[in-house]
Design an enzyme around this catalytic site. Structure first.
Site, PDB file in Angstrom:
ATOM      1  N   HIS A 122     -53.449 -19.558  73.409  1.00 21.12           N
ATOM      2  CA  HIS A 122     -54.746 -18.590  73.379  1.00 21.12           C
ATOM      3  C   HIS A 122     -54.841 -19.104  75.144  1.00 21.12           C
ATOM      4  O   HIS A 122     -55.397 -18.089  76.096  1.00 21.12           O
ATOM      5  CB  HIS A 122     -55.485 -18.474  72.844  1.00 21.12           C
ATOM      6  CG  HIS A 122     -56.192 -17.243  72.866  1.00 21.12           C
ATOM      7  ND1 HIS A 122     -56.809 -16.048  72.621  1.00 21.12           N
ATOM      8  CD2 HIS A 122     -57.883 -17.732  72.995  1.00 21.12           C
ATOM      9  CE1 HIS A 122     -57.604 -15.431  73.303  1.00 21.12           C
ATOM     10  NE2 HIS A 122     -58.428 -16.258  74.458  1.00 21.12           N
ATOM     11  N   GLU A 123     -55.927 -19.914  75.052  1.00 25.02           N
ATOM     12  CA  GLU A 123     -56.705 -20.856  76.167  1.00 25.02           C
ATOM     13  C   GLU A 123     -55.445 -21.039  76.971  1.00 25.02           C
ATOM     14  O   GLU A 123     -56.125 -20.786  78.510  1.00 25.02           O
ATOM     15  CB  GLU A 123     -56.780 -21.869  75.873  1.00 25.02           C
ATOM     16  CG  GLU A 123     -57.999 -22.056  74.974  1.00 25.02           C
ATOM     17  CD  GLU A 123     -59.160 -21.056  74.492  1.00 25.02           C
ATOM     18  OE1 GLU A 123     -59.328 -21.216  76.203  1.00 25.02           O
ATOM     19  OE2 GLU A 123     -59.269 -20.795  73.640  1.00 25.02           O
ATOM     20  N   HIS A 126     -55.640 -18.013  79.546  1.00 25.52           N
ATOM     21  CA  HIS A 126     -56.394 -18.072  79.591  1.00 25.52           C
ATOM     22  C   HIS A 126     -56.733 -18.016  80.957  1.00 25.52           C
ATOM     23  O   HIS A 126     -56.918 -17.467  82.863  1.00 25.52           O
ATOM     24  CB  HIS A 126     -58.080 -18.089  79.650  1.00 25.52           C
ATOM     25  CG  HIS A 126     -58.722 -17.416  77.885  1.00 25.52           C
ATOM     26  ND1 HIS A 126     -58.809 -15.525  78.507  1.00 25.52           N
ATOM     27  CD2 HIS A 126     -58.416 -17.847  77.163  1.00 25.52           C
ATOM     28  CE1 HIS A 126     -59.503 -15.587  77.893  1.00 25.52           C
ATOM     29  NE2 HIS A 126     -59.298 -16.373  76.716  1.00 25.52           N
TER      30      HIS A 126
END
Length: 252
Positions: A122-123, A126
């Protein structure tokens, strides 16, 4: 900001911040809104902790650690310049675009669970958003400076405005504080598509690159969904607080 928001809300319930005391019926409505502000985020936090804890016990079949997966995802997207760092804390993971660093917490870095891998992916999502100039993330980045100021000082402006409510300057300060809090709400609205898109990118990458087995992807999905709901809950809580502020001014 959220804790201070609750503190101000509590003071609004127990005092006459805006020069009046609510009647029993109105007080009941304000109390229900106040309880909703507390309960909704609390449920979301309990859910994400429980979900992460559950799937932290499920290791991926390839034996990969979350930081290894993060490196794989970044490299596959040509983001070799982005570093991965280990930081202390529990689920304090984040991507820092100013330093080009993906920071993974104690509960994620070096862990082989599908939960940890989902968070790391998920990071990285980003990081990919910034690299691709994804619209909402660019807007969110531009809003950060003003949002930081508004989230730190809106309640101080409100309190000062209430103290000076008998003077001409009091009412404008109260309206200014509400506008500052509204800016925080706007920031939270812009944040939602960024979070959902990062999770969507993560899940697609984990499945497409065979990082997780097909049976493991739904587990990571549940973790990321629970995490996303905390942002939704925070937004709902802030919107309730904004409504309370507006109703209070209207009553005044």
């Amino acid at each position: 900001m959220y804790t201070m928001s609750l503190a101000v809300a509590a003071l609004m319930d127990y005092g006459s911040y805006y020069g009046y005391r609510s009647s029993g019926g109105n007080y009941g409505k304000y109390l229900l809104l106040f309880l909703a502000m507390i309960i909704i985020p609390l449920i979301a936090q309990i859910n994400v902790k429980a979900t992460f804890s559950k799937y932290s016990k499920v290791n991926n079949s390839r034996g990969l650690t979350a930081d290894q997966v993060a490196r794989m995802i970044l490299d596959s997207n040509g983001l070799h310049n982005i570093r991965i760092e280990h930081i202390s804390g529990n689920l304090s993971d984040h991507f820092d675009p100013s330093s080009n660093v993906v920071r993974l917490s104690d509960t994620v870095y070096g862990q082989t669970s599908v939960a940890a891998i989902g968070v790391a992916a998920h990071e990285c999502g980003h990081a990919c958003q910034h690299a691709e100039n994804y619209g909402p993330i660019l807007l969110r980045t531009k809003l950060v400076p003003i949002t930081n100021i508004c989230s730190r000082f809106w309640y101080l402006v409100l309190i000062i405005g209430c103290i000076l409510s008998s003077l001409t300057i009091g009412t404008p300060l109260i309206y200014l504080s509400i506008a500052m809090f509204a800016a925080v709400v706007v920031f939270q609205i812009v944040t939602l598509p960024c979070e959902f898109n990062a999770s969507d990118r993560a899940l697609k990458t984990l499945e497409r690159d065979g990082i997780l087995e097909m049976a493991e992807v739904p587990h990571a999905q549940k973790v990321l969904k629970a995490a996303a709901l905390t942002y939704v809950a925070s937004l709902v809580s802030s919107m309730i607080q904004l409504l309370r502020l507006l109703l209070s001014v209207r009553r005044r």
